[in-house]
Design a protein around this motif. Structure first.
Motif, PDB file in Angstrom:
ATOM      1  N   GLU A 177       4.022  -1.177   2.683  1.00  0.00           N
ATOM      2  CA  GLU A 177       5.661  -0.740   2.665  1.00  0.00           C
ATOM      3  C   GLU A 177       6.199  -1.865   3.016  1.00  0.00           C
ATOM      4  N   MET A 227       4.581   9.648   5.377  1.00  0.00           N
ATOM      5  CA  MET A 227       3.466   9.499   4.293  1.00  0.00           C
ATOM      6  C   MET A 227       2.153   9.208   4.685  1.00  0.00           C
ATOM      7  N   GLN A 244       5.533  -0.461  -1.939  1.00  0.00           N
ATOM      8  CA  GLN A 244       6.895   0.295  -1.780  1.00  0.00           C
ATOM      9  C   GLN A 244       7.747  -0.211  -0.896  1.00  0.00           C
ATOM     10  N   TYR A 250      11.759   0.656  -0.092  1.00  0.00           N
ATOM     11  CA  TYR A 250      12.576   1.717  -0.017  1.00  0.00           C
ATOM     12  C   TYR A 250      13.886   1.451   0.678  1.00  0.00           C
ATOM     13  N   ARG A 300       7.806  11.110  -1.604  1.00  0.00           N
ATOM     14  CA  ARG A 300       8.594   9.931  -0.836  1.00  0.00           C
ATOM     15  C   ARG A 300       9.549  10.800  -0.114  1.00  0.00           C
ATOM     16  N   ASP A 322      15.125   6.223  -8.027  1.00  0.00           N
ATOM     17  CA  ASP A 322      13.908   5.800  -8.110  1.00  0.00           C
ATOM     18  C   ASP A 322      13.480   4.967  -9.220  1.00  0.00           C
TER      19      ASP A 322
END
Ligand SMILES: C[S@@+](CC[C@H](N)C(=O)[O-])C[C@H]1O[C@@H](n2cnc3c(N)ncnc32)[C@H](O)[C@@H]1O
Length: 273
Positions: free
Chosen positions: A105, A117, A174, A176, A249, A267
């Motif tokens: 991440e 997560m 990922q 975000y 998520r 997303d």
């Protein structure tokens, strides 16, 4: 899908601005000396280091020995990434081992959703990278208090790290709610760009995925344009489409903030061919 009115001219690789063309993806942070030894090239980062309050728990996690194993490198100051060239090796002595599925991440902020997560998928290994010290501390604190054995945290620039890793190394990357860099003159700092996506895709395993989400409409349409145009990645929802928010998520701090300001959330999941 209707296109955002002013997106095409911004992201078409053939019409990159001079600034975008000169983005030095070999560069990391600070100024570098050019090959002629005289000029200094200005490096374009995707982040701006902020000075914000460090709470007691975060400070404890950055200094107390019982949290040290979560922290891969120096957690104060600019992260020194020298020698970090294999994320899988970080888990070799841990219960999952180095061959377990690996998630990276980028820019986990304070780490709440990253830790949620990791706790929800104990058989997968999770590496988080951030430049924000209070966030690194808070994240390590949460990993320690939950006694997670599948988490490691790195201080530093994700672009530099990715360039040091082997090809076909990571199962999921990922990103975000990355900084939207709204002003046009700052668009070159956006993490999702053709140059940076080449670096991300290289380190993804074949069949691995890149998952991103944003609450900024302009950035959302910019992302889909850049990523759909990127050879080697396939939009899981079909070209031009966004993905529904997946259940796995958790809501992030910046997502919550965006929703409170009346923003939408977009997303995107792309598979490496
Ligand atoms: C807008 S915040 C979002 C934080 C979190 N993902 C969330 O949704 O709450 C973006 C974060 O990405 C980090 N960041 C930006 N560029 C980065 C990079 N190249 N490497 C590591 N972290 C980065 C910033 O420090 C910042 O904390």
């Amino acid at each position: 899908m209707s296109q955002h009115p002013d997106i095409n001219t911004n992201v078409d690789a053939t019409s990159l601005t001079d600034d975008q063309k000169s983005l030095d993806t070999n560069a990391t942070s600070g100024n570098e000396v050019a090959p002629d030894g005289n000029k200094h090239i200005r490096i374009v980062n995707t982040f701006m280091k902020r000075r914000t309050h460090m709470n007691k728990n975060a400070e404890l996690a950055l200094t107390a020995p019982e949290f040290a194993h979560y922290l891969v490198n120096n957690s104060f100051g600019d992260g020194n990434l020298e020698g970090i060239d294999d994320l899988r090796a970080l888990f070799a002595e841990l219960p999952n081992g180095s061959e377990a599925p690996l998630t990276l991440e980028i820019g986990f902020g304070l780490g709440d959703s990253f830790i949620e997560m990791a706790a929800a998928e104990p058989s997968r290994n999770f590496v988080g990278i951030e430049v924000h010290e209070p966030g690194i501390g808070k994240c390590a604190y949460m990993a320690g208090t939950q006694n997670l054995s599948n988490v490691r945290i790195i201080n530093g620039d994700a672009i530099q790290l990715l360039k040091q890793l082997p090809e076909n190394h990571i199962d999921r990357i990922q990103l975000y709610f990355p900084d939207p860099w709204q002003k046009k003159r700052h668009h070159k700092r956006r993490f999702v760009s053709p140059e940076r996506m080449a670096i991300v895709t290289r380190s993804l395993k074949q069949g691995g995925w890149f998952h991103t989400a944003t609450d900024w409409e302009h950035y959302a349409f910019w992302m889909v344009e850049v990523l759909d145009g990127f050879v080697g990645l396939s939009n899981q929802a079909g070209a031009g489409n966004f993905t529904s928010r997946p259940d796995f998520r958790p809501m992030t701090k910046f997502e919550r903030r965006g929703l409170a300001s009346g923003h939408g959330v977009w997303d995107l999941i792309y598979l490496k061919d």
